[in-house]
Design a protein around this motif. Structure first.
Motif, PDB file in Angstrom:
ATOM      1  N   ASP A   1       0.871  -1.170   0.000  1.00 54.54           N
ATOM      2  CA  ASP A   1       0.000   0.000   0.000  1.00 54.54           C
ATOM      3  C   ASP A   1       0.913   1.226   0.000  1.00 54.54           C
ATOM      4  OD1 ASP A   1      -1.656   2.161   0.661  1.00 54.54           O
ATOM      5  OD2 ASP A   1      -3.013   0.903   1.830  1.00 54.54           O
ATOM      6  N   GLU A   2       1.139   1.794  -1.175  1.00 54.86           N
ATOM      7  CA  GLU A   2       2.128   2.860  -1.326  1.00 54.86           C
ATOM      8  C   GLU A   2       1.750   4.116  -0.534  1.00 54.86           C
ATOM      9  OE1 GLU A   2       4.956   2.519  -2.691  1.00 54.86           O
ATOM     10  OE2 GLU A   2       4.774   0.763  -3.996  1.00 54.86           O
ATOM     11  N   ASP A   3       0.487   4.485  -0.555  1.00 52.22           N
ATOM     12  CA  ASP A   3       0.078   5.692   0.173  1.00 52.22           C
ATOM     13  C   ASP A   3       0.203   5.513   1.680  1.00 52.22           C
ATOM     14  OD1 ASP A   3      -0.482   6.687  -2.301  1.00 52.22           O
ATOM     15  OD2 ASP A   3      -2.472   7.449  -1.789  1.00 52.22           O
TER      16      ASP A   3
ATOM     17  N   ASP B   1       3.698   6.212   2.461  1.00 54.60           N
ATOM     18  CA  ASP B   1       3.986   7.644   2.405  1.00 54.60           C
ATOM     19  C   ASP B   1       3.467   8.380   3.638  1.00 54.60           C
ATOM     20  OD1 ASP B   1       5.146   7.265  -0.047  1.00 54.60           O
ATOM     21  OD2 ASP B   1       3.396   7.895  -1.204  1.00 54.60           O
ATOM     22  N   HIS B   2       2.288   8.001   4.114  1.00 51.42           N
ATOM     23  CA  HIS B   2       1.667   8.742   5.214  1.00 51.42           C
ATOM     24  C   HIS B   2       2.073   8.230   6.594  1.00 51.42           C
ATOM     25  CE1 HIS B   2      -0.693  11.025   2.443  1.00 51.42           C
ATOM     26  NE2 HIS B   2      -1.366   9.986   1.995  1.00 51.42           N
ATOM     27  N   CYS B   3       2.284   6.914   6.714  1.00 54.43           N
ATOM     28  CA  CYS B   3       2.497   6.323   8.043  1.00 54.43           C
ATOM     29  C   CYS B   3       3.780   5.504   8.163  1.00 54.43           C
ATOM     30  CB  CYS B   3       1.310   5.432   8.418  1.00 54.43           C
ATOM     31  SG  CYS B   3      -0.281   6.258   8.374  1.00 54.43           S
ATOM     32  N   GLU B   4       4.495   5.299   7.033  1.00 54.44           N
ATOM     33  CA  GLU B   4       5.707   4.476   7.016  1.00 54.44           C
ATOM     34  C   GLU B   4       5.448   3.070   7.553  1.00 54.44           C
ATOM     35  OE1 GLU B   4       8.971   6.506   8.833  1.00 54.44           O
ATOM     36  OE2 GLU B   4       9.143   7.954   7.187  1.00 54.44           O
ATOM     37  N   ILE B   5       4.325   2.502   7.117  1.00 52.24           N
ATOM     38  CA  ILE B   5       3.946   1.145   7.505  1.00 52.24           C
ATOM     39  C   ILE B   5       3.764   0.307   6.244  1.00 52.24           C
ATOM     40  CG2 ILE B   5       2.135  -0.280   8.564  1.00 52.24           C
ATOM     41  CD1 ILE B   5       1.596   2.011  10.470  1.00 52.24           C
ATOM     42  N   ASN B   6       4.324  -0.903   6.260  1.00 52.60           N
ATOM     43  CA  ASN B   6       4.190  -1.821   5.139  1.00 52.60           C
ATOM     44  C   ASN B   6       2.966  -2.717   5.312  1.00 52.60           C
ATOM     45  OD1 ASN B   6       6.525  -1.275   3.486  1.00 52.60           O
ATOM     46  ND2 ASN B   6       7.786  -2.181   5.102  1.00 52.60           N
TER      47      ASN B   6
ATOM     48  N   PRO C   1       7.224  -4.672   9.387  1.00 48.45           N
ATOM     49  CA  PRO C   1       6.049  -3.787   9.349  1.00 48.45           C
ATOM     50  C   PRO C   1       6.410  -2.317   9.194  1.00 48.45           C
ATOM     51  CG  PRO C   1       5.781  -5.458  11.036  1.00 48.45           C
ATOM     52  CD  PRO C   1       7.183  -5.587  10.524  1.00 48.45           C
ATOM     53  N   GLN C   2       7.514  -1.886   9.810  1.00 50.32           N
ATOM     54  CA  GLN C   2       7.926  -0.495   9.678  1.00 50.32           C
ATOM     55  C   GLN C   2       8.749  -0.322   8.413  1.00 50.32           C
ATOM     56  OE1 GLN C   2       9.938   1.113  13.078  1.00 50.32           O
ATOM     57  NE2 GLN C   2      10.240   3.129  12.169  1.00 50.32           N
ATOM     58  N   TYR C   3       8.390   0.648   7.602  1.00 53.46           N
ATOM     59  CA  TYR C   3       9.051   0.867   6.323  1.00 53.46           C
ATOM     60  C   TYR C   3      10.535   1.166   6.519  1.00 53.46           C
ATOM     61  CZ  TYR C   3      10.085   2.861   1.738  1.00 53.46           C
ATOM     62  OH  TYR C   3      10.631   3.112   0.507  1.00 53.46           O
ATOM     63  N   ASN C   4      11.342   0.612   5.621  1.00 57.39           N
ATOM     64  CA  ASN C   4      12.790   0.819   5.597  1.00 57.39           C
ATOM     65  C   ASN C   4      13.509   0.199   6.782  1.00 57.39           C
ATOM     66  OD1 ASN C   4      14.015   1.751   3.352  1.00 57.39           O
ATOM     67  ND2 ASN C   4      14.325   3.845   4.059  1.00 57.39           N
ATOM     68  N   LYS C   5      12.866  -0.738   7.480  1.00 60.01           N
ATOM     69  CA  LYS C   5      13.516  -1.514   8.516  1.00 60.01           C
ATOM     70  C   LYS C   5      13.636  -2.945   8.009  1.00 60.01           C
ATOM     71  CE  LYS C   5      13.767   1.805  11.572  1.00 60.01           C
ATOM     72  NZ  LYS C   5      15.056   2.364  12.049  1.00 60.01           N
ATOM     73  N   PHE C   6      14.845  -3.489   8.043  1.00 59.04           N
ATOM     74  CA  PHE C   6      15.065  -4.810   7.485  1.00 59.04           C
ATOM     75  C   PHE C   6      15.763  -5.696   8.501  1.00 59.04           C
ATOM     76  CE2 PHE C   6      15.015  -1.732   4.050  1.00 59.04           C
ATOM     77  CZ  PHE C   6      14.023  -2.262   3.249  1.00 59.04           C
TER      78      PHE C   6
ATOM     79  N   ARG D   1       4.107 -10.752  -0.127  1.00 54.68           N
ATOM     80  CA  ARG D   1       5.142 -10.168   0.731  1.00 54.68           C
ATOM     81  C   ARG D   1       6.539 -10.323   0.154  1.00 54.68           C
ATOM     82  NH1 ARG D   1       3.719 -13.652   5.919  1.00 54.68           N
ATOM     83  NH2 ARG D   1       3.699 -15.186   4.208  1.00 54.68           N
ATOM     84  N   PHE D   2       6.679 -11.007  -0.985  1.00 51.76           N
ATOM     85  CA  PHE D   2       7.999 -11.354  -1.499  1.00 51.76           C
ATOM     86  C   PHE D   2       8.584 -10.249  -2.394  1.00 51.76           C
ATOM     87  CE2 PHE D   2       7.518 -16.284  -1.215  1.00 51.76           C
ATOM     88  CZ  PHE D   2       7.532 -16.181   0.166  1.00 51.76           C
TER      89      PHE D   2
END
Length: 284
Positions: free
Chosen positions: A82-84, A87-92, A119-124, A148-149
């Motif tokens: 969910d790209e938006d 952008d708004h919440c930094e959640i995958n 779950p948090q964007y840009n955390k790996f 998810r892949f």
């Protein structure tokens, strides 16, 4: 198939559209919407644990000339999400299922690597990836994989004789109990503007394609795939085999010492410098 390809060409606008699972019967779907819903129903058949009011198919079209290496004609590795919401919440949040339907037999394969986000964007999180899928295009071929892949199209695996043709794909993400923000139904006036027909050639899902098993070797060329948001400061290193015939599907298993790895760009640069230093010492 030519009519379906032309319909896809008409609506290649680099954005996706939504078809709700509970679309009312009086809402007349165009042919591409009907195809998206056929794919949605194919992959949710027998599944009852979802709310039709919150579920549906996200669909879009990709057209690429495989011999061009510009960013416009590349399909970089990515996660469907969910790209938006990012952008708004930094959640995958990812779709349950991602699908690719090939409308031509041209171009490089789709590569699917079971590397997942947090779950948090840009955390790996460090994880072991021991296999991958490669699917070469063939007109009418349809693939699905876990939404998810990590996936993309490695451009160095395109066939040289594809230069005059386009790689055309119809993409559908199956979303259950979540509608991605900012993805809306195609408007009736847009359907008219694009000249979209009420029907298209259906896709046959009844004939599964063979998936060939293959073990990796150190002779394969190593690909380095940058990702990680705008900074793209992470790199997935992975080995792929050579070019295969159209329609080929491979399930690749990697040896423990040669599994795909995620590295930071700085670490990768240090390793390269160390390699050059060692090479120089050997020649002295």
């Amino acid at each position: 198939m030519e009519r379906l390809i032309q319909q896809c060409r008409n609506c290649f606008v680099e954005e996706s559209f939504w078809v709700p699972a509970n679309a009312p019967k009086e809402r007349k779907l165009c042919g591409l919407e009907k195809l998206a819903m056929a794919i949605f129903k194919q992959h949710t058949n027998g599944c009852s644990d979802w709310d039709p009011n919150l579920s549906g198919a996200e669909w879009w079209v990709q057209l690429r000339q495989p011999h061009l290496t510009s960013a416009k004609h590349a399909i970089n590795f990515h996660w469907d999400k969910d790209e938006d919401l990012v952008d708004h919440c930094e959640i995958n949040v990812h779709p349950h299922i991602s699908t690719v339907t090939y409308l031509t037999s041209t171009g490089a394969p789709t590569a699917v690597v079971p590397f997942r986000t947090q779950p948090q964007y840009n955390k790996f999180k460090k994880q072991t990836v021991s296999d991958a899928i490669l699917s070469w295009p063939s007109a009418g071929k349809h693939i699905r994989f876990d939404g998810r892949f990590f996936h993309g199209v490695p451009s160095d695996l395109y066939r040289a004789n594809d230069d005059s043709e386009w790689r055309v794909t119809f993409l559908v993400n199956v979303w259950l109990n979540h509608k991605p923000l900012g993805v809306d139904e195609i408007l009736p006036e847009t359907i008219k503007q694009f000249g979209l027909l009420p029907d298209v050639v259906p896709i046959n899902f009844s004939t599964p394609s063979e998936i060939r098993e293959m073990k990796s070797t150190t002779d394969w060329k190593e690909s380095r795939i940058p990702f990680g948001g705008l900074s793209r400061d992470l790199v997935l290193t992975i080995r792929f085999p050579g070019i295969e015939a159209p329609g080929t599907s491979l399930h690749i298993t990697y040896d423990p010492e040669d599994t795909p790895k995620v590295l930071k760009r700085k670490l990768l640069l240090r390793r390269f410098v160390r390699f050059l230093q060692q090479k120089r010492l050997k020649t002295e």
